[in-house]
Design an enzyme around this catalytic site. Structure first.
Site, PDB file in Angstrom:
ATOM      1  N   HIS A  44       0.823  -1.204   0.000  1.00 15.12           N
ATOM      2  CA  HIS A  44       0.000   0.000   0.000  1.00 15.12           C
ATOM      3  C   HIS A  44       0.862   1.262   0.000  1.00 15.12           C
ATOM      4  O   HIS A  44       2.055   1.216   0.275  1.00 15.12           O
ATOM      5  CB  HIS A  44      -0.987   0.034   1.186  1.00 15.12           C
ATOM      6  N   GLU A  49      -8.512   4.603   9.459  1.00 10.81           N
ATOM      7  CA  GLU A  49      -8.004   4.371   8.106  1.00 10.81           C
ATOM      8  C   GLU A  49      -9.043   3.730   7.200  1.00 10.81           C
ATOM      9  O   GLU A  49      -9.965   3.051   7.660  1.00 10.81           O
ATOM     10  CB  GLU A  49      -6.777   3.465   8.164  1.00 10.81           C
ATOM     11  N   GLN A  56      -3.987   3.469   1.235  1.00 12.14           N
ATOM     12  CA  GLN A  56      -4.402   3.506   2.639  1.00 12.14           C
ATOM     13  C   GLN A  56      -4.552   4.966   3.046  1.00 12.14           C
ATOM     14  O   GLN A  56      -3.558   5.697   3.131  1.00 12.14           O
ATOM     15  CB  GLN A  56      -3.332   2.822   3.504  1.00 12.14           C
ATOM     16  N   HIS A 115       3.801   7.280   3.760  1.00 14.53           N
ATOM     17  CA  HIS A 115       4.729   6.145   3.722  1.00 14.53           C
ATOM     18  C   HIS A 115       4.386   5.219   2.575  1.00 14.53           C
ATOM     19  O   HIS A 115       3.293   5.292   2.010  1.00 14.53           O
ATOM     20  CB  HIS A 115       4.711   5.371   5.054  1.00 14.53           C
ATOM     21  N   GLU A 170       7.356   0.751   5.261  1.00 15.05           N
ATOM     22  CA  GLU A 170       6.719  -0.282   6.089  1.00 15.05           C
ATOM     23  C   GLU A 170       6.878  -1.626   5.404  1.00 15.05           C
ATOM     24  O   GLU A 170       6.891  -1.703   4.166  1.00 15.05           O
ATOM     25  CB  GLU A 170       5.232   0.088   6.242  1.00 15.05           C
TER      26      GLU A 170
HETATM   27  C1  MC0 Z   1       8.843  11.722  10.344  1.00 18.01           C
HETATM   28  N1  MC0 Z   1       9.829  11.986   9.472  1.00 18.01           N
HETATM   29  C2  MC0 Z   1       9.482  11.535   8.267  1.00 18.01           C
HETATM   30  C3  MC0 Z   1       8.208  10.955   8.434  1.00 18.01           C
HETATM   31  N2  MC0 Z   1       7.840  11.077   9.740  1.00 18.01           N
HETATM   32  N3  MC0 Z   1      10.126  11.551   7.086  1.00 18.01           N
HETATM   33  C4  MC0 Z   1       9.490  10.989   6.041  1.00 18.01           C
HETATM   34  N4  MC0 Z   1       8.251  10.435   6.118  1.00 18.01           N
HETATM   35  C5  MC0 Z   1       7.593  10.402   7.295  1.00 18.01           C
HETATM   36  N5  MC0 Z   1       6.383   9.845   7.362  1.00 18.01           N
HETATM   37  C6  MC0 Z   1      11.075  12.728   9.746  1.00 18.01           C
HETATM   38  C7  MC0 Z   1      10.781  14.094  10.320  1.00 18.01           C
HETATM   39  O1  MC0 Z   1      10.558  15.042   9.301  1.00 18.01           O
HETATM   40  C8  MC0 Z   1      12.033  14.394  11.110  1.00 18.01           C
HETATM   41  O2  MC0 Z   1      13.048  14.845  10.256  1.00 18.01           O
HETATM   42  C9  MC0 Z   1      12.422  13.016  11.626  1.00 18.01           C
HETATM   43  O3  MC0 Z   1      11.799  12.049  10.765  1.00 18.01           O
HETATM   44  C10 MC0 Z   1      11.928  12.793  13.054  1.00 18.01           C
HETATM   45  O4  MC0 Z   1      10.542  13.026  13.039  1.00 18.01           O
HETATM   46  P1  MC0 Z   1       9.694  13.559  14.278  1.00 18.01           P
HETATM   47  O5  MC0 Z   1       8.577  14.374  13.753  1.00 18.01           O
HETATM   48  O6  MC0 Z   1      10.590  14.166  15.310  1.00 18.01           O
HETATM   49  O7  MC0 Z   1       9.019  12.266  14.851  1.00 18.01           O
HETATM   50  P2  MC0 Z   1       9.599  11.046  15.664  1.00 18.01           P
HETATM   51  O8  MC0 Z   1      11.092  10.950  15.593  1.00 18.01           O
HETATM   52  O9  MC0 Z   1       8.957  11.075  16.994  1.00 18.01           O
HETATM   53  O10 MC0 Z   1       8.935   9.850  14.832  1.00 18.01           O
HETATM   54  C11 MC0 Z   1       9.283   9.585  13.505  1.00 18.01           C
HETATM   55  C12 MC0 Z   1       9.028   8.080  13.270  1.00 18.01           C
HETATM   56  C13 MC0 Z   1       7.546   7.821  13.653  1.00 18.01           C
HETATM   57  C14 MC0 Z   1       9.303   7.750  11.816  1.00 18.01           C
HETATM   58  C15 MC0 Z   1       9.974   7.277  14.184  1.00 18.01           C
HETATM   59  O11 MC0 Z   1       6.700   8.603  12.828  1.00 18.01           O
HETATM   60  C16 MC0 Z   1       7.139   6.379  13.570  1.00 18.01           C
HETATM   61  O12 MC0 Z   1       7.376   5.596  14.504  1.00 18.01           O
HETATM   62  N6  MC0 Z   1       6.489   5.963  12.449  1.00 18.01           N
HETATM   63  C17 MC0 Z   1       6.060   4.578  12.304  1.00 18.01           C
HETATM   64  C18 MC0 Z   1       4.637   4.403  12.711  1.00 18.01           C
HETATM   65  C19 MC0 Z   1       3.657   5.153  11.830  1.00 18.01           C
HETATM   66  O13 MC0 Z   1       4.066   6.014  11.042  1.00 18.01           O
HETATM   67  N7  MC0 Z   1       2.347   4.880  12.023  1.00 18.01           N
HETATM   68  C20 MC0 Z   1       1.288   5.538  11.282  1.00 18.01           C
HETATM   69  C21 MC0 Z   1       0.839   4.697  10.181  1.00 18.01           C
HETATM   70  P3  MC0 Z   1      13.903  16.166  10.561  1.00 18.01           P
HETATM   71  O14 MC0 Z   1      14.826  16.294   9.387  1.00 18.01           O
HETATM   72  O15 MC0 Z   1      12.914  17.277  10.708  1.00 18.01           O
HETATM   73  O16 MC0 Z   1      14.618  15.837  11.842  1.00 18.01           O
HETATM   74  S1  MC0 Z   1      -0.028   3.290  10.808  1.00 18.01           S
HETATM   75  C22 MC0 Z   1      -0.136   2.181   9.536  1.00 18.01           C
HETATM   76  O17 MC0 Z   1       0.306   2.468   8.469  1.00 18.01           O
HETATM   77  C23 MC0 Z   1      -0.759   0.844   9.868  1.00 18.01           C
HETATM   78  C24 MC0 Z   1      -2.081   0.999  10.533  1.00 18.01           C
HETATM   79  C25 MC0 Z   1      -0.821  -0.122   8.697  1.00 18.01           C
HETATM   80  O18 MC0 Z   1      -0.216   0.111   7.650  1.00 18.01           O
HETATM   81  O19 MC0 Z   1      -1.474  -1.160   8.826  1.00 18.01           O
END
Ligand code: MC0
Length: 143
Positions: free
Chosen positions: A7, A43, A60, A84, A134
């Site tokens: 996705h 979602e 998604q 993503h 992912e």
């Molecule tokens: C954050 N950053 C990204 C980003 N999110 N870059 C590209 N794409 C994204 N989606 C970048 C920010 O711009 C920042 O860069 C750096 O990563 C740190 O971001 P932050 O805003 O300080 O946030 P953190 O560090 O607390 O978390 C970022 C992290 C988090 C990726 C670890 O978003 C995470 O754990 N994501 C995985 C879970 C997720 O996204 N769930 C939602 C979809 P700079 O350069 O400014 O430092 S759930 C889903 O999809 C499920 C239900 C499914 O598929 O079934």
């Protein structure tokens, strides 16, 4: 082995409005919808096609359920758009271990539950050229 684009995750402020855009513009219908409290998202999955590996490809659409969630934080900073990409695999455990071995940060020690009972993990965007990535083993393919 990664065998499909499972996705593309698209962040939006208003899920119902965004679903209607995809229906009216492209004719895509909602295949499945759910709330994932752990991930902080409401979602809708719009199925594009079944794929040759027993899975399928989806769009998604993601609306945050809280401001401090991953999608909530990202939307506040970037506005709506592609959040993503997700690759499908029959074995998320093996693929995440192999990718971790190449020096890419895998965000979860154990896969968590994703859409439609799938098992998911994420790779850090800073290790993937700015793309939050992912890995998904769908419930259809991990039995
Ligand atoms: C954050 N950053 C990204 C980003 N999110 N870059 C590209 N794409 C994204 N989606 C970048 C920010 O711009 C920042 O860069 C750096 O990563 C740190 O971001 P932050 O805003 O300080 O946030 P953190 O560090 O607390 O978390 C970022 C992290 C988090 C990726 C670890 O978003 C995470 O754990 N994501 C995985 C879970 C997720 O996204 N769930 C939602 C979809 P700079 O350069 O400014 O430092 S759930 C889903 O999809 C499920 C239900 C499914 O598929 O079934």
């Amino acid at each position: 082995m990664l065998t499909r684009i499972d996705h593309i995750g698209i962040a939006c402020f208003d899920l119902d409005k965004t679903v209607e855009f995809y229906r009216a513009t492209y004719g895509f219908e909602v295949f499945h919808s759910e709330v994932n409290e752990e991930q902080g998202v409401r979602e809708a999955m719009l199925k594009i096609n079944d794929t040759g590996d027993g899975g399928a490809s989806y769009l998604q659409l993601l609306e945050p359920t809280r401001e401090d969630s991953a999608v909530g934080k990202w939307l506040a900073k970037n506005g709506e758009g592609v959040h993503h990409i997700a690759f499908g695999t029959a074995d998320v455990d093996a693929d995440s271990a192999a990718i971790r071995g190449k020096g890419v940060r895998v965000l979860y020690d154990e896969p968590r539950i994703g859409s439609m009972g799938s098992r998911i993990t994420f790779l850090h965007p800073k290790d993937c050229g700015g793309v939050l990535t992912e890995l998904v083993t769908s419930a259809r393919t991990h039995e």
